[in-house]
Design a protein around this motif. Structure first.
Motif, mmCIF file in Angstrom:
data_model
loop_
_atom_site.group_PDB
_atom_site.id
_atom_site.type_symbol
_atom_site.label_atom_id
_atom_site.label_comp_id
_atom_site.label_asym_id
_atom_site.label_seq_id
_atom_site.Cartn_x
_atom_site.Cartn_y
_atom_site.Cartn_z
ATOM 1 N N GLY A 27 -1.572 10.064 8.171
ATOM 2 C CA GLY A 27 -1.186 8.677 7.916
ATOM 3 C C GLY A 27 -0.237 8.543 6.744
ATOM 4 N N VAL A 28 -0.572 9.186 5.636
ATOM 5 C CA VAL A 28 0.256 9.065 4.438
ATOM 6 C C VAL A 28 1.553 9.855 4.619
ATOM 7 C CG1 VAL A 28 0.364 9.706 2.013
ATOM 8 C CG2 VAL A 28 -1.656 8.539 2.894
ATOM 9 N N ARG A 82 -17.713 7.014 5.746
ATOM 10 C CA ARG A 82 -17.209 7.767 4.590
ATOM 11 C C ARG A 82 -18.171 7.633 3.429
ATOM 12 N NH1 ARG A 82 -11.266 5.849 3.617
ATOM 13 N NH2 ARG A 82 -11.839 4.000 4.776
ATOM 14 N N SER A 141 0.863 -1.182 0.000
ATOM 15 C CA SER A 141 0.000 0.000 0.000
ATOM 16 C C SER A 141 0.907 1.243 0.000
ATOM 17 C CB SER A 141 -0.912 -0.097 1.222
ATOM 18 O OG SER A 141 -1.657 1.070 1.407
ATOM 19 N N GLU A 176 2.842 -7.925 -1.599
ATOM 20 C CA GLU A 176 1.509 -7.509 -1.145
ATOM 21 C C GLU A 176 0.619 -8.753 -1.089
ATOM 22 O OE1 GLU A 176 -0.370 -4.913 -0.018
ATOM 23 O OE2 GLU A 176 -2.041 -6.315 -0.187
ATOM 24 N N ARG A 177 -0.054 -8.929 0.048
ATOM 25 C CA ARG A 177 -0.826 -10.179 0.209
ATOM 26 C C ARG A 177 -2.076 -10.218 -0.681
ATOM 27 N NH1 ARG A 177 -3.745 -9.115 6.036
ATOM 28 N NH2 ARG A 177 -4.783 -7.259 5.274
ATOM 29 N N GLY A 214 2.352 3.021 2.363
ATOM 30 C CA GLY A 214 3.545 2.951 3.209
ATOM 31 C C GLY A 214 4.631 2.101 2.546
ATOM 32 N N GLY A 263 -5.010 13.602 9.666
ATOM 33 C CA GLY A 263 -4.664 13.485 8.243
ATOM 34 C C GLY A 263 -3.187 13.257 8.013
ATOM 35 N N VAL A 274 -5.711 14.336 2.494
ATOM 36 C CA VAL A 274 -5.339 15.747 2.542
ATOM 37 C C VAL A 274 -3.819 15.827 2.470
ATOM 38 C CG1 VAL A 274 -5.536 17.870 3.876
ATOM 39 C CG2 VAL A 274 -7.340 16.151 4.016
ATOM 40 N N HIS A 320 1.890 -13.307 0.919
ATOM 41 C CA HIS A 320 1.576 -12.988 2.314
ATOM 42 C C HIS A 320 2.771 -13.346 3.197
ATOM 43 C CE1 HIS A 320 -1.761 -13.229 5.605
ATOM 44 N NE2 HIS A 320 -0.623 -12.842 6.114
ATOM 45 N N VAL A 321 3.435 -12.319 3.750
ATOM 46 C CA VAL A 321 4.561 -12.573 4.645
ATOM 47 C C VAL A 321 4.004 -12.981 6.013
ATOM 48 C CG1 VAL A 321 6.594 -11.591 5.768
ATOM 49 C CG2 VAL A 321 5.978 -10.835 3.462
ATOM 50 N N ASP A 329 1.469 2.629 9.061
ATOM 51 C CA ASP A 329 0.481 2.215 10.062
ATOM 52 C C ASP A 329 0.921 0.982 10.848
ATOM 53 O OD1 ASP A 329 -1.015 4.287 9.124
ATOM 54 O OD2 ASP A 329 -2.752 3.091 8.527
HETATM 55 C C1 LIG Z 1 -11.128 7.458 6.895
HETATM 56 C C2 LIG Z 1 -9.657 7.601 6.715
HETATM 57 C C3 LIG Z 1 -9.190 8.807 6.254
HETATM 58 C C4 LIG Z 1 -7.827 8.981 6.130
HETATM 59 N N1 LIG Z 1 -7.417 10.209 5.709
HETATM 60 C C5 LIG Z 1 -6.098 10.418 5.613
HETATM 61 C C6 LIG Z 1 -5.618 11.712 5.189
HETATM 62 O O1 LIG Z 1 -6.373 12.664 4.903
HETATM 63 N N2 LIG Z 1 -4.293 11.877 5.082
HETATM 64 C C7 LIG Z 1 -3.427 10.851 5.375
HETATM 65 O O2 LIG Z 1 -2.214 11.069 5.243
HETATM 66 N N3 LIG Z 1 -3.844 9.635 5.771
HETATM 67 C C8 LIG Z 1 -5.149 9.384 5.907
HETATM 68 N N4 LIG Z 1 -5.563 8.154 6.329
HETATM 69 C C9 LIG Z 1 -4.554 7.106 6.688
HETATM 70 C C10 LIG Z 1 -3.839 6.474 5.504
HETATM 71 O O3 LIG Z 1 -4.744 5.922 4.597
HETATM 72 C C11 LIG Z 1 -2.788 5.413 5.978
HETATM 73 O O4 LIG Z 1 -2.193 5.866 7.147
HETATM 74 C C12 LIG Z 1 -1.722 5.254 4.897
HETATM 75 O O5 LIG Z 1 -2.324 4.717 3.751
HETATM 76 C C13 LIG Z 1 -0.504 4.390 5.301
HETATM 77 O O6 LIG Z 1 -0.886 3.070 5.378
HETATM 78 P P1 LIG Z 1 0.136 1.846 5.262
HETATM 79 O O7 LIG Z 1 0.606 1.638 3.869
HETATM 80 O O8 LIG Z 1 1.165 1.953 6.324
HETATM 81 O O9 LIG Z 1 -0.849 0.661 5.694
HETATM 82 P P2 LIG Z 1 -2.094 0.085 4.901
HETATM 83 O O10 LIG Z 1 -2.653 1.105 3.975
HETATM 84 O O11 LIG Z 1 -2.975 -0.531 5.909
HETATM 85 O O12 LIG Z 1 -1.456 -1.037 3.988
HETATM 86 C C14 LIG Z 1 -0.946 -2.250 4.464
HETATM 87 C C15 LIG Z 1 -0.806 -3.162 3.259
HETATM 88 O O13 LIG Z 1 -0.144 -4.331 3.649
HETATM 89 C C16 LIG Z 1 -0.829 -5.461 3.131
HETATM 90 N N5 LIG Z 1 -0.527 -6.542 4.071
HETATM 91 C C17 LIG Z 1 -1.025 -6.706 5.320
HETATM 92 N N6 LIG Z 1 -0.459 -7.762 5.907
HETATM 93 C C18 LIG Z 1 0.416 -8.276 5.014
HETATM 94 C C19 LIG Z 1 1.325 -9.362 5.072
HETATM 95 N N7 LIG Z 1 1.418 -10.100 6.175
HETATM 96 N N8 LIG Z 1 2.102 -9.638 3.970
HETATM 97 C C20 LIG Z 1 1.995 -8.856 2.843
HETATM 98 N N9 LIG Z 1 1.157 -7.796 2.759
HETATM 99 C C21 LIG Z 1 0.394 -7.515 3.838
HETATM 100 C C22 LIG Z 1 -2.282 -5.050 3.120
HETATM 101 O O14 LIG Z 1 -3.037 -5.817 2.217
HETATM 102 C C23 LIG Z 1 -2.171 -3.585 2.700
HETATM 103 O O15 LIG Z 1 -2.150 -3.425 1.306
HETATM 104 C C24 LIG Z 1 -6.906 7.920 6.453
HETATM 105 C C25 LIG Z 1 -7.385 6.697 6.879
HETATM 106 C C26 LIG Z 1 -8.751 6.525 7.023
HETATM 107 C C27 LIG Z 1 -9.273 5.197 7.504
#
Ligand SMILES: Cc1cc2nc3c(=O)[nH]c(=O)nc-3n(C[C@H](O)[C@H](O)[C@H](O)COP(=O)(O)OP(=O)(O)OC[C@H]3O[C@@H](n4cnc5c(N)ncnc54)[C@H](O)[C@@H]3O)c2cc1C
Length: 390
Positions: free
Chosen positions: A316-317, A170, A11, A32-33, A13, A314, A46, A115-116, A304
Motif C-alpha cells: 500500500g505505501v 491487529r 495521509s 486533510e479532512r 499517499g 504489504g 514492511v 474536507h474536499v 488507496d
Molecule cells: C492492516 C494493514 C496493514 C498494512 N500493512 C501495510 C504494509 O506492510 N505495507 C504497506 O505498504 N502498506 C500497508 N498497508 C496499507 C497502507 O496503510 C495504505 O495503503 C497507505 O497508507 C496509503 O494510503 P493512502 O494515503 O492512499 O490512503 P489513506 O491512508 O486511507 O489516507 C486517506 C486520507 O485522506 C483523508 N480524506 C479522506 N477523504 C477526504 C476528503 N474528501 N478530503 C480531504 N481528506 C480526505 C483521510 O482522512 C485520510 O487521512 C496496510 C493497511 C492495513 C489496513
C-alpha cells in the motif's frame, strides 16, 4: 510561473504526492479532512527497496527507519518451527513514515480539517470545493483521499470497494511485556502461522516515539480471520451499526472476547500470549477495488483512492510512493501517461494480494491443515507476503 497542486488527503499517499511534486518544482497545498494530526495507531509497515528509494528521492531522512529482520519463520500449532526463509527486510511503522514525509511539507501548506467534496475543471484549471462552501483553484488536483475517495466517486462512480469476506485483527505488544520464552521464539523474526481459513503474521517494530532500543520495541501482530457475522462485529454497545469499519474504542468487549477464545483454540501458545499481553486489539474489514483509469483531465488519483492491494502484499505505501513519483514525472503533460504507467502496475499488486488472500482457504485433498503444519502453498506465502510486485 510556479504551478500549483491541490492534494485531497494528508495521509501517506497525499504526503508522497506532495513531496514528489515539491521536488519537481510545484507549489503544493495538502487538505486533510481530519482536524488533528494523523496517527497510525502504531500499525506496522514492511519496507521494500523501492519504498526506501522513493523516500530518498523525495528527500526523507532515513536514519533509524525501523527494525531489521533477517529471517521468515513459520510455526505449527504446537509451536514447532516448520519452515525458515532467510529474507532481510526493514520493518517500520505507519507513524514513522508519516512523520518523515510530514516534515518535508513547508509550513502553511498542510491544512487540517478541510474536507474536499468535489471538483470541477476547465481547460486551464481545476477547482476543489470544500464542504464548508469554500473552494481552491490550481493546475492539478490529486485525489489521495483513501479507498472511500470522494474524488474517485465523482470520477468513476461505478467503482465501489467490495468486502473481501474477512477482517484483519491487529495488535501490538511491548517487547518488555513478553515472557522470555515467547520473546526468544518470535521476536527477532518475521513469523507466519497459516492454518486453514486464517493467516497470521508478526514482526518487530519500533517502540513509541520510534524507540529502537532493545527492550523498548514492540511486536506487531496481524491476523487475517474470517468474520462469520460482520454486521454484528461492526455494531457498537449502543446498537449502532457502523458502515465500513468501526472505530477501535467502539469494538464491543464480547467481540474481543470471542476473538480471544478463538485464538486460544487455534494458535500456537506464543501467539496466544502475544495477544493476551497486547494493547487492545482492533479489526478492519478487508475491501477490494481497482480503478481502470487514474485521471480525468487535471485530476489524478493516487494510493488507496486509485486501488487497494490487500495488506498481505504489504504494497500500500510502496504503491502510493510509486504513484507519486510517476505523477511528478507526468504532471506537466497530459495525465493519460500517468494512468498508462500506473494502472497496470496497481493491478498487478491488487491481483497478487488477492491471490495471497485466496490461499487462506486452501487445503489439500488429504489434510485439513487445522494445525497449520501442511499448507500446500506455505513456501509461496512465505516468499510472496510483503514482497514487491514487479
Ligand atoms: C492492516 C494493514 C496493514 C498494512 N500493512 C501495510 C504494509 O506492510 N505495507 C504497506 O505498504 N502498506 C500497508 N498497508 C496499507 C497502507 O496503510 C495504505 O495503503 C497507505 O497508507 C496509503 O494510503 P493512502 O494515503 O492512499 O490512503 P489513506 O491512508 O486511507 O489516507 C486517506 C486520507 O485522506 C483523508 N480524506 C479522506 N477523504 C477526504 C476528503 N474528501 N478530503 C480531504 N481528506 C480526505 C483521510 O482522512 C485520510 O487521512 C496496510 C493497511 C492495513 C489496513
Amino acid at each position: 510561473m510556479t504551478k500549483r497542486a491541490i492534494i485531497a488527503g494528508g495521509s501517506i499517499g497525499g504526503l508522497f504526492a506532495a513531496t514528489a511534486l515539491l521536488r519537481a518544482g510545484w507549489h503544493v497545498d495538502v487538505y486533510e479532512r481530519t482536524d488533528v494530526e494523523l496517527s497510525g495507531r502504531g500499525a506496522g509497515i514492511v519496507t521494500h527497496d523501492t519504498l526506501i528509494a522513493a523516500l530518498e528521492t523525495v528527500g526523507a531522512d532515513l536514519t533509524d527507519l525501523g527494525v531489521q529482520v533477517h529471517d521468515r519463520v513459520a510455526f505449527d500449532k504446537a509451536g514447532s518451527r516448520i519452515a525458515t526463509l532467510p529474507y532481510s527486510q526493514i520493518v517500520t511503522s505507519w507513524d514513522r513514515i508519516h512523520q518523515l514525509l510530514r516534515k518535508l511539507i513547508p509550513r502553511g501548506c498542510y491544512h487540517l480539517g478541510r474536507h474536499v467534496k468535489r471538483y470541477n475543471q476547465n481547460s486551464g484549471s481545476v477547482t476543489a470545493q470544500f464542504d464548508d462552501g469554500t473552494s481552491e483553484t490550481a493546475d492539478l488536483l490529486v485525489g489521495a483521499d483513501g479507498f472511500r475517495s470522494a474524488i474517485r466517486a465523482q470520477m468513476l462512480p461505478d467503482i465501489t470497494p467490495q468486502y473481501a469476506g474477512y477482517v484483519v485483527w491487529r495488535a501490538l505488544v511491548h517487547e518488555a511485556d513478553l515472557p522470555a520464552n515467547v520473546h526468544a521464539d518470535v521476536f527477532d523474526a518475521f513469523t507466519f502461522y497459516t492454518p486453514a481459513g486464517s493467516q497470521i503474521i508478526g514482526y518487530p517494530i519500533a517502540g513509541p516515539n520510534n524507540d529502537l532500543r532493545v527492550g523498548h520495541r514492540r511486536y506487531n501482530f496481524v491476523w487475517y480471520a474470517p468474520a462469520a457475522d460482520l454486521d454484528d462485529m461492526l455494531t457498537d454497545d449502543n446498537g449502532d451499526r457502523h458502515k465500513i469499519s468501526i472505530p477501535p474504542p467502539l469494538i464491543r468487549d464480547d467481540v474481543l472476547g470471542a476473538m480471544q477464545t478463538q485464538a486460544k483454540a487455534m494458535m500456537p501458545a506464543s501467539f496466544v500470549e502475544i495477544l493476551n499481553r497486547s494493547e487492545r486489539p482492533f479489526f478492519t474489514p478487508i475491501y477490494d477495488h481497482h480503478s481502470p483509469v487514474m485521471h480525468d483531465g487535471r485530476v489524478a488519483l493516487s494510493g488507496d483512492a486509485a486501488c487497494v492491494a490487500r495488506p498481505h502484499v504489504g504494497m500500500g505505501v510502496t504503491k502510493a510512493a510509486e504513484d507519486a513519483l510517476a505523477l511528478a514525472r507526468h504532471a506537466n503533460g497530459p495525465l493519460a501517461a500517468y494512468s498508462d504507467e500506473r494502472v497496470p502496475a496497481s493491478l498487478r499488486a491488487h491481483l497478487r494480494a488477492r491471490q495471497l488472500g485466496s490461499w487462506m482457504q486452501t487445503i489439500d485433498a488429504t489434510n485439513t491443515n487445522s494445525d497449520g503444519a501442511s499448507h500446500p502453498q506455505l513456501s509461496d506465502i512465505m516468499r510472496l507476503t510483503a514482497v514487491t510486485v514487479d
